[in-house]
Scaffold this motif. Structure first.
Motif, short mmCIF file in Angstrom:
data_model
loop_
_atom_site.label_atom_id
_atom_site.label_comp_id
_atom_site.label_asym_id
_atom_site.label_seq_id
_atom_site.Cartn_x
_atom_site.Cartn_y
_atom_site.Cartn_z
N LEU A 291 -41.50 32.94 -1.16
CA LEU A 291 -41.38 34.26 -1.76
C LEU A 291 -40.57 35.20 -0.87
CD1 LEU A 291 -44.96 34.76 -3.28
CD2 LEU A 291 -42.83 34.21 -4.50
N ALA A 292 -40.72 35.06 0.44
CA ALA A 292 -39.91 35.86 1.37
C ALA A 292 -38.43 35.49 1.23
CB ALA A 292 -40.38 35.65 2.80
N ALA A 293 -38.16 34.18 1.09
CA ALA A 293 -36.78 33.73 0.91
C ALA A 293 -36.22 34.23 -0.43
CB ALA A 293 -36.71 32.21 0.97
N LEU A 294 -37.06 34.26 -1.46
CA LEU A 294 -36.63 34.78 -2.76
C LEU A 294 -36.30 36.27 -2.67
CD1 LEU A 294 -36.27 34.56 -5.85
CD2 LEU A 294 -38.73 34.97 -6.08
N LYS A 295 -37.11 37.01 -1.94
CA LYS A 295 -36.86 38.45 -1.77
C LYS A 295 -35.52 38.68 -1.10
CE LYS A 295 -39.06 42.67 -0.01
NZ LYS A 295 -40.25 43.21 0.70
N ASP A 296 -35.19 37.85 -0.10
CA ASP A 296 -33.90 37.94 0.58
C ASP A 296 -32.75 37.66 -0.40
OD1 ASP A 296 -35.14 38.56 2.96
OD2 ASP A 296 -35.02 36.51 3.75
N VAL A 297 -32.93 36.64 -1.23
CA VAL A 297 -31.90 36.29 -2.22
C VAL A 297 -31.69 37.44 -3.18
CG1 VAL A 297 -31.44 34.83 -4.24
CG2 VAL A 297 -32.18 33.79 -2.09
N GLN A 298 -32.76 38.01 -3.68
CA GLN A 298 -32.65 39.12 -4.62
C GLN A 298 -31.90 40.30 -4.02
OE1 GLN A 298 -36.78 39.72 -5.65
NE2 GLN A 298 -36.71 38.28 -7.36
N ALA A 299 -32.13 40.56 -2.74
CA ALA A 299 -31.43 41.66 -2.07
C ALA A 299 -29.95 41.35 -1.89
CB ALA A 299 -32.08 41.95 -0.72
N LEU A 316 -30.68 32.84 -12.08
CA LEU A 316 -29.67 32.92 -11.02
C LEU A 316 -30.33 32.94 -9.65
CD1 LEU A 316 -26.76 33.28 -10.03
CD2 LEU A 316 -27.04 35.77 -10.36
N CYS A 317 -31.38 33.76 -9.50
CA CYS A 317 -32.07 33.83 -8.21
C CYS A 317 -32.68 32.49 -7.82
CB CYS A 317 -33.15 34.90 -8.25
SG CYS A 317 -32.51 36.60 -8.31
N GLU A 318 -33.24 31.80 -8.80
CA GLU A 318 -33.82 30.48 -8.53
C GLU A 318 -32.75 29.48 -8.08
OE1 GLU A 318 -37.08 30.31 -8.02
OE2 GLU A 318 -37.73 29.14 -9.75
N LYS A 319 -31.60 29.54 -8.70
CA LYS A 319 -30.50 28.63 -8.34
C LYS A 319 -30.04 28.88 -6.91
CE LYS A 319 -25.92 27.09 -9.87
NZ LYS A 319 -24.85 27.27 -10.90
N VAL A 320 -29.86 30.17 -6.56
CA VAL A 320 -29.42 30.50 -5.20
C VAL A 320 -30.51 30.16 -4.19
CG1 VAL A 320 -28.66 32.37 -3.68
CG2 VAL A 320 -27.86 32.29 -6.05
N LEU A 321 -31.77 30.44 -4.55
CA LEU A 321 -32.89 30.13 -3.66
C LEU A 321 -32.94 28.64 -3.34
CD1 LEU A 321 -35.53 30.99 -2.21
CD2 LEU A 321 -36.72 30.62 -4.38
N MET A 327 -35.69 24.69 -1.82
CA MET A 327 -36.72 24.60 -2.84
C MET A 327 -36.79 25.93 -3.57
SD MET A 327 -40.86 23.90 -2.37
CE MET A 327 -40.69 22.21 -1.79
N SER A 328 -36.88 25.88 -4.89
CA SER A 328 -37.06 27.09 -5.69
C SER A 328 -38.54 27.29 -5.98
CB SER A 328 -36.27 26.98 -7.00
OG SER A 328 -36.85 25.97 -7.84
N VAL A 329 -38.88 28.47 -6.53
CA VAL A 329 -40.26 28.71 -6.93
C VAL A 329 -40.66 27.71 -8.01
CG1 VAL A 329 -41.87 30.37 -7.95
CG2 VAL A 329 -40.14 31.14 -6.29
N GLY A 330 -39.74 27.44 -8.92
CA GLY A 330 -40.00 26.45 -9.97
C GLY A 330 -40.27 25.07 -9.42
N ASP A 331 -39.54 24.69 -8.38
CA ASP A 331 -39.77 23.39 -7.73
C ASP A 331 -41.18 23.33 -7.15
OD1 ASP A 331 -37.16 22.53 -8.24
OD2 ASP A 331 -36.41 23.26 -6.32
N LEU A 332 -41.60 24.41 -6.49
CA LEU A 332 -42.93 24.44 -5.89
C LEU A 332 -44.01 24.37 -6.97
CD1 LEU A 332 -44.70 24.66 -3.40
CD2 LEU A 332 -44.50 27.15 -3.53
N ILE A 333 -43.80 25.04 -8.08
CA ILE A 333 -44.77 24.98 -9.17
C ILE A 333 -44.86 23.56 -9.73
CG2 ILE A 333 -45.26 25.78 -11.53
CD1 ILE A 333 -44.02 28.49 -10.68
N CYS A 334 -43.72 22.89 -9.84
CA CYS A 334 -43.72 21.49 -10.30
C CYS A 334 -44.53 20.61 -9.35
CB CYS A 334 -42.29 20.96 -10.42
SG CYS A 334 -41.38 21.56 -11.84
N LEU A 335 -44.36 20.84 -8.04
CA LEU A 335 -45.12 20.08 -7.05
C LEU A 335 -46.61 20.36 -7.21
CD1 LEU A 335 -44.27 19.64 -3.31
CD2 LEU A 335 -46.55 20.39 -3.96
N LEU A 336 -46.99 21.61 -7.34
CA LEU A 336 -48.40 21.97 -7.49
C LEU A 336 -48.97 21.38 -8.77
CD1 LEU A 336 -48.23 25.69 -6.32
CD2 LEU A 336 -49.13 23.75 -5.03
N GLU A 337 -48.16 21.34 -9.83
CA GLU A 337 -48.61 20.74 -11.08
C GLU A 337 -48.86 19.25 -10.91
OE1 GLU A 337 -47.13 20.21 -15.75
OE2 GLU A 337 -45.75 21.02 -14.24
#
Length: 404
Positions: A291-299, A316-321, A327-337
């Motif tokens: 989430l910290a890395a995502l915040k940096d990407v968004q900025a 777009l943010c997920e792709k850059v992340l 790893m994107s947030v979506g990737d992490l959610i897939c892992l948790l699933e």
């Protein structure tokens, strides 16, 4: 027959990550039970060195050492095609806060190693073969088995799943001559790591997470080399209160907890086996880091938001992340699933969850599921989380929460 990995649910609660205040670095000469090790080190995010004995039965401890006690590169060569490409770091060439890395044919690295061994000059530049996916690239040779203490490994469990579109892992082999080294860093995603010295000797310099403020340059980036004379002279270095210098000999295994900052040098020619991994004990760290890395990407790409829909912005943010962080947030959610569904199936008695021959008990699966639910809720309620994943998280929580 699988050995079972258990946890004590009464004492092993899922907790918020704490940096910890360590005044000593434990050296373990005698084995602990899995429950003891999990509670004292994994769950508490404390480092330790496990002395010779844990890995003596590994094939690599016999095959990868020559008669003189050095790396047996002839045996390594017999396992790998000459044209196999391997990642090699040029230890004398800085690239930002890391080292220049090149892909090299295994035959080229072998030629370099032989030249180095036959040379009486100390001017040959050290080249470090590291982050090599040996386990993936040499599937027909069983070099080792993961020590049981480290077998609750969600990251590699997910990467190595049968339905993975591309086989990958976070299992690595490092081969380096004396003087090869890795600059100051903490491990990918904020993960745990373990490193087993097959042959040779390493000098580790480790700092707890709360020393990071004193280990960064004005841009907030970690320093490159804490042993450099210029770096040692920086005023901030005098403010460091806890630094651990650890010598790792052959047969020793070191456990490096989440966010512990470290720099490593090979004192003698060395081969080591290393894993990065995370589990229910440090998943909160992984979520915070992503989430910290995502915040940096968004900025960084804020200008791109103009004229974009919320969905387009999230995508777009997920792709850059994913490109920046791995790893994107979506990737992490897939892992948790994936991990969560397997824990539910285990609790329902339909499958046995195991990694490298070590099976998880129902207590362990319950612990994992509690951590997964907590991680999903953290992502769900964070204001910067991509909203494109909201429905997926809600469905997973509906499925997982009743099981805990």
């Amino acid at each position: 027959m699988n050995t079972e990995l258990d946890v004590d649910l009464a004492t092993s609660s899922v907790r918020e990550f704490e940096a910890g205040v360590e005044s000593s670095f434990d050296v373990l000469d005698q084995p602990l039970s899995y429950v003891q090790f999990f509670h004292r080190y994994i769950l508490s995010n404390r480092p330790c060195l496990l002395k010779k004995g844990l890995i003596e039965h590994w094939s690599s401890r016999k095959d990868w050492i020559d008669g003189a006690g050095n790396p047996n590169m002839d045996f390594i060569e017999s396992l790998v095609p000459k044209h196999q490409m391997v990642p090699v770091s040029m230890c004398d060439t800085q690239f930002f806060n890391s080292q220049k890395c090149e892909e090299m044919k295994m035959q080229e690295y072998q030629d370099y190693w032989r030249k180095l061994c036959s040379s009486k000059s100390s001017t040959v530049s050290p080249k470090y073969l590291k982050d090599w996916h040996f386990y993936r690239d040499c599937p027909n040779y069983k070099a080792y088995e993961t020590p049981e203490y480290f077998c609750s490994d969600w990251l590699n469990e997910f990467c190595e799943r049968d339905e993975a579109p591309q086989k990958d892992d976070y299992r690595f082999v490092y081969i380096g001559p004396a003087g090869s080294w890795t600059p100051l860093h903490f491990d990918v995603f904020g993960s745990f790591s373990w490193s087993a010295n097959i042959v040779g000797q390493k000098h580790w310099i480790l700092f707890p997470p709360d020393e990071k403020l004193h280990l960064c340059d004005p841009r907030g980036q970690l320093l490159y080399d804490v042993e450099d004379s210029t770096t040692r002279g920086l005023p901030q270095m005098s403010q460091i209160r806890r630094r651990f210098d650890v010598i790792q000999n052959e047969g020793d295994v070191i456990f490096v907890p989440s966010l512990w900052i470290h720099q490593v040098r090979n004192v003698r020619p060395t081969i080591s086996i290393n894993h990065n991994w995370f589990n229910g004990a440090n998943i909160s760290v992984i979520v915070e880091e992503i989430l910290a890395a995502l915040k940096d990407v968004q900025a960084e790409i804020q200008d791109c938001r103009v004229g974009s829909s919320d969905q387009e912005w999230d995508e777009l943010c997920e792709k850059v992340l994913k490109g920046n962080h791995g790893m994107s947030v979506g990737d992490l959610i897939c892992l948790l699933e994936y991990v969560g569904k397997r824990r539910v199936q285990c609790l329902e008695g339909t499958i046995q969850v195991s990694f490298d021959g070590r099976a998880l008990t129902q207590n362990h699966c319950t612990f994992d599921l509690i951590a997964i639910v907590k991680a999903l809720k953290h992502i769900q309620t964070n204001e910067i989380s991509p909203k494109i994943h909201s429905s997926t998280i809600a469905k997973l929580l509906t499925r997982f929460e009743p099981k805990i």
